[in-house]
Design a protein around this motif. Structure first.
Motif, PDB file in Angstrom:
ATOM      1  N   TRP A  36      -6.948   7.807   1.895  1.00  0.00           N
ATOM      2  CA  TRP A  36      -8.157   8.296   2.578  1.00  0.00           C
ATOM      3  C   TRP A  36      -9.007   7.097   2.962  1.00  0.00           C
ATOM      4  CZ3 TRP A  36      -9.156  13.105   4.282  1.00  0.00           C
ATOM      5  CH2 TRP A  36     -10.446  13.372   4.766  1.00  0.00           C
ATOM      6  N   PRO A  37      -9.412   6.992   4.235  1.00  0.00           N
ATOM      7  CA  PRO A  37     -10.133   5.798   4.681  1.00  0.00           C
ATOM      8  C   PRO A  37     -11.396   5.500   3.869  1.00  0.00           C
ATOM      9  CG  PRO A  37      -9.468   7.134   6.558  1.00  0.00           C
ATOM     10  CD  PRO A  37      -9.186   7.949   5.327  1.00  0.00           C
ATOM     11  N   VAL A  38     -11.496   4.272   3.416  1.00  0.00           N
ATOM     12  CA  VAL A  38     -12.649   3.834   2.637  1.00  0.00           C
ATOM     13  C   VAL A  38     -13.929   4.000   3.458  1.00  0.00           C
ATOM     14  CG1 VAL A  38     -13.729   1.833   1.528  1.00  0.00           C
ATOM     15  CG2 VAL A  38     -11.287   2.268   1.216  1.00  0.00           C
ATOM     16  N   SER A  39     -13.831   3.804   4.759  1.00  0.00           N
ATOM     17  CA  SER A  39     -15.011   3.913   5.617  1.00  0.00           C
ATOM     18  C   SER A  39     -15.581   5.325   5.676  1.00  0.00           C
ATOM     19  CB  SER A  39     -14.671   3.447   7.034  1.00  0.00           C
ATOM     20  OG  SER A  39     -13.678   4.296   7.595  1.00  0.00           O
ATOM     21  N   LEU A  40     -14.805   6.317   5.268  1.00  0.00           N
ATOM     22  CA  LEU A  40     -15.261   7.705   5.305  1.00  0.00           C
ATOM     23  C   LEU A  40     -15.683   8.235   3.940  1.00  0.00           C
ATOM     24  CD1 LEU A  40     -12.625   9.164   7.780  1.00  0.00           C
ATOM     25  CD2 LEU A  40     -14.938   8.338   8.266  1.00  0.00           C
ATOM     26  N   ARG A  41     -15.632   7.397   2.941  1.00  0.00           N
ATOM     27  CA  ARG A  41     -16.040   7.821   1.600  1.00  0.00           C
ATOM     28  C   ARG A  41     -17.563   7.837   1.533  1.00  0.00           C
ATOM     29  NH1 ARG A  41     -11.067   6.123  -2.205  1.00  0.00           N
ATOM     30  NH2 ARG A  41      -9.530   6.204  -0.533  1.00  0.00           N
ATOM     31  N   GLN A 132     -11.904  13.634  16.658  1.00  0.00           N
ATOM     32  CA  GLN A 132     -11.327  12.290  16.720  1.00  0.00           C
ATOM     33  C   GLN A 132     -11.127  11.717  15.325  1.00  0.00           C
ATOM     34  OE1 GLN A 132      -9.989  10.676  19.197  1.00  0.00           O
ATOM     35  NE2 GLN A 132      -9.502   8.946  17.874  1.00  0.00           N
ATOM     36  N   MET A 133     -12.068  11.967  14.440  1.00  0.00           N
ATOM     37  CA  MET A 133     -11.961  11.457  13.074  1.00  0.00           C
ATOM     38  C   MET A 133     -10.728  12.027  12.375  1.00  0.00           C
ATOM     39  SD  MET A 133     -14.818  11.345  10.013  1.00  0.00           S
ATOM     40  CE  MET A 133     -16.076  11.601  11.199  1.00  0.00           C
ATOM     41  N   TRP A 134     -10.473  13.342  12.541  1.00  0.00           N
ATOM     42  CA  TRP A 134      -9.282  13.942  11.940  1.00  0.00           C
ATOM     43  C   TRP A 134      -8.013  13.303  12.510  1.00  0.00           C
ATOM     44  CZ3 TRP A 134      -8.782  15.875   7.498  1.00  0.00           C
ATOM     45  CH2 TRP A 134      -9.757  16.675   6.931  1.00  0.00           C
ATOM     46  N   ARG A 135      -8.001  13.009  13.799  1.00  0.00           N
ATOM     47  CA  ARG A 135      -6.826  12.340  14.376  1.00  0.00           C
ATOM     48  C   ARG A 135      -6.618  10.971  13.727  1.00  0.00           C
ATOM     49  NH1 ARG A 135      -4.221  15.390  17.259  1.00  0.00           N
ATOM     50  NH2 ARG A 135      -5.067  16.793  18.816  1.00  0.00           N
ATOM     51  N   GLU A 136      -7.713  10.229  13.552  1.00  0.00           N
ATOM     52  CA  GLU A 136      -7.602   8.908  12.921  1.00  0.00           C
ATOM     53  C   GLU A 136      -7.159   9.033  11.465  1.00  0.00           C
ATOM     54  OE1 GLU A 136     -11.391   7.024  13.541  1.00  0.00           O
ATOM     55  OE2 GLU A 136     -11.169   7.095  15.722  1.00  0.00           O
ATOM     56  N   ILE A 137      -7.665  10.040  10.765  1.00  0.00           N
ATOM     57  CA  ILE A 137      -7.303  10.240   9.356  1.00  0.00           C
ATOM     58  C   ILE A 137      -5.832  10.623   9.227  1.00  0.00           C
ATOM     59  CG2 ILE A 137      -7.648  11.752   7.354  1.00  0.00           C
ATOM     60  CD1 ILE A 137     -10.633  11.932   8.226  1.00  0.00           C
ATOM     61  N   THR A 149       3.471   1.903   5.156  1.00  0.00           N
ATOM     62  CA  THR A 149       2.724   0.828   5.791  1.00  0.00           C
ATOM     63  C   THR A 149       1.373   0.708   5.085  1.00  0.00           C
ATOM     64  OG1 THR A 149       3.747   1.429   7.885  1.00  0.00           O
ATOM     65  CG2 THR A 149       1.819  -0.006   8.000  1.00  0.00           C
ATOM     66  N   ALA A 150       0.866  -0.480   4.941  1.00  0.00           N
ATOM     67  CA  ALA A 150      -0.415  -0.695   4.267  1.00  0.00           C
ATOM     68  C   ALA A 150      -1.523   0.121   4.950  1.00  0.00           C
ATOM     69  CB  ALA A 150      -0.795  -2.168   4.281  1.00  0.00           C
ATOM     70  N   VAL A 151      -2.312   0.773   4.135  1.00  0.00           N
ATOM     71  CA  VAL A 151      -3.410   1.616   4.645  1.00  0.00           C
ATOM     72  C   VAL A 151      -4.685   0.807   4.662  1.00  0.00           C
ATOM     73  CG1 VAL A 151      -4.733   3.710   4.245  1.00  0.00           C
ATOM     74  CG2 VAL A 151      -2.301   3.687   3.790  1.00  0.00           C
TER      75      VAL A 151
END
Length: 151
Positions: A36-41, A132-137, A149-151
């Motif tokens: 889960w992207p750190v930027s969205l925590r 767009q955020m869901w697509r990126e996630i 692949t490294a997340v």
């Protein structure tokens, strides 16, 4: 808007993965913190996501210094097929919301169907942002995790 002038979200997406439904389900639950992207925590860079694959489990984020957030609660589950989470899911303004993750076999492996619906005073432009955020996630972070692949 979700329709009839009611403010909120109505996002629907399909994502194809070269992975089994079991692998995607595990990633959506016990593996969530790894991708889960750190930027969205919501608690910041040190936040850790946690979700057990069981009915009534809370999707939580625990942050530094005792901070924390409950994103939602699992209200429907069928292992390797679906998990539905009821809650605000980090969207400011949401009064009630639900995220559906449905999994089905596909020729390449697995299809993930996402539905994110919510009501509340969510500005109309946020639908585009969260879509767009869901697509990126899912097409970004989850796909990289599933392929090693490294997340």
């Amino acid at each position: 808007m979700i329709g009839h002038g009611v403010p909120g979200l109505d996002i629907r997406q399909d994502h194809e993965f070269v992975a089994t439904a079991a692998a995607v389900f595990a990633a959506l639950t016990i593996g969530l913190d790894a991708w889960w992207p750190v930027s969205l925590r919501l608690t910041g860079q040190g936040g850790h996501m946690h979700l057990e694959p069981e009915l009534g489990a809370k999707l939580t984020e625990l942050g530094p210094g005792g901070s924390g957030v409950i994103w939602g609660v699992v209200d429907a589950i069928d292992p390797d097929r679906r998990i539905y989470i009821q809650g605000w899911f980090g969207v400011r303004g949401v009064v009630a919301g639900r995220v559906h993750f449905d999994l089905e076999p596909s020729p390449s492996g697995c299809r993930l169907k996402l539905v994110h619906q919510a009501i509340g005073p969510v500005p109309e432009d946020q639908n585009t942002r969260y879509r767009q955020m869901w697509r990126e996630i899912l097409d970004g972070a989850l796909r990289r995790y599933l392929t090693g692949t490294a997340v």
